[in-house]
Design an enzyme around this catalytic site. Sequence first.
Site, short mmCIF file in Angstrom:
data_model
loop_
_atom_site.label_atom_id
_atom_site.label_comp_id
_atom_site.label_asym_id
_atom_site.label_seq_id
_atom_site.Cartn_x
_atom_site.Cartn_y
_atom_site.Cartn_z
N ARG A 89 43.13 43.50 36.38
CA ARG A 89 42.96 42.53 37.27
C ARG A 89 43.64 41.17 37.09
NH1 ARG A 89 37.21 43.04 38.68
NH2 ARG A 89 37.30 43.17 36.50
N LYS A 140 29.82 29.92 35.09
CA LYS A 140 29.44 30.98 36.19
C LYS A 140 27.96 30.98 36.27
CE LYS A 140 30.42 35.20 33.48
NZ LYS A 140 31.47 36.23 33.25
N ARG A 158 39.06 46.45 34.41
CA ARG A 158 37.64 47.16 35.01
C ARG A 158 37.81 48.55 34.43
NH1 ARG A 158 34.62 46.64 39.27
NH2 ARG A 158 33.95 44.61 38.40
N ASP A 195 33.40 45.00 32.55
CA ASP A 195 34.89 44.23 32.74
C ASP A 195 35.02 43.63 31.13
OD1 ASP A 195 34.93 44.40 35.23
OD2 ASP A 195 33.78 42.26 35.77
N GLU A 253 31.33 41.42 31.64
CA GLU A 253 30.24 41.87 32.58
C GLU A 253 30.03 43.33 32.53
OE1 GLU A 253 31.04 40.38 36.64
OE2 GLU A 253 31.63 38.35 35.88
N LYS A 299 25.85 39.76 34.82
CA LYS A 299 26.33 39.03 33.85
C LYS A 299 25.66 39.00 32.64
CE LYS A 299 29.37 36.89 37.07
NZ LYS A 299 28.65 37.65 38.18
N ARG A 359 41.05 33.38 37.40
CA ARG A 359 40.16 34.54 37.77
C ARG A 359 41.05 35.70 38.04
NH1 ARG A 359 37.01 31.91 42.70
NH2 ARG A 359 39.30 31.33 42.91
N ASN A 380 28.94 45.70 35.49
CA ASN A 380 28.67 45.93 36.90
C ASN A 380 28.13 47.14 37.52
OD1 ASN A 380 30.59 43.60 38.34
ND2 ASN A 380 31.52 44.23 36.63
#
Length: 318
Positions: free
Chosen positions: A224, A159, A209, A272, A280, A124, A232, A282
């Site tokens: 997504r 979050k 992504r 992201d 984000e 994050k 979400r 990842n």
Amino acid sequence: MDFAFILDPLPSLKAYKDSSVAMMRALRDRGHALHALGPGDIRWEHGTTRARVHALDVRDDDDDWYRAGAGETRPLADFAAVVMRKDPPFDMEYVYSTYLLEAAQREGALVYNAPRAIRDHNEKLAIAKFREFTAPTLVTRDADALQAFVDAHGDAIVKPLDGMGGASVFRVRADDPNRNVIVETVGRGGERTVMVQRFIPQIADGDKRILLIAGEPVPYALARIPRAGETRGNLAAGGRGEARPLDARDREIAQALGPVLWAEGLFLVGLDVIGPYLTEVNVTSPTCFVEIAQQTGHDVAGHFAEALVAQAARHRGA
């Protein structure tokens, strides 16, 4: 070559969609040998980092995708590369695994993603290195500051810093009667550091992504898209995946971050992106290989395997 994968328990992997399984199948198809281990199988003893590993016979049947051989203990430096694919939670046991993998690196092992880089890039908070691409964001334990941020922006996402798959991610509006309890719950009454970001309405078009392999972007992203009544997009939260070519903004972000992250030893990264914003970075176990390949024909796992083999060959020749 002989590759070792650090994984969650093999029976828990869903072979029909799991990126780690796709990677191993791609390496198998290129004639390489595979071994599996869990973080608890690694140990440092008398100056050498070893692990109890199981040779894998990887198969195409998603319902019966592997056979594991008898366990044997080997130095991690024996392998062409060690691939860390353990899912979060990123707890202290995960951190201890990275310390052991760093020791293996000092002994000559090639480890991806680099263990220090995994520790240094909270998925994050890593966006703080690239603030020119981020939406307005606050990270704090201070509940009053979180509340003031929601008031200032009117609509926000709250979050924790250690979640995955959309867990404990809340949308909070300024007039939400539950905003106090949401802030208290996510922040555990001020005991846990929380991220709050201005709500990005382009989430309706998907949380993309973008995959980076050895610093270079895969040409397709997986958008997504949230299901009805949900904010979400995570697949684990019921989102629908739609593969798309990278657009100009996607490429701008990927080309800016790719060389920086690769220089730190992050071989595989999942960025992201919602609308024009990076949300984000990842680095633990990025996924979406299978969905992109099925929808576009681009062999993401093959791309990964060939890049990994190339790096292993360079490492051996060093």
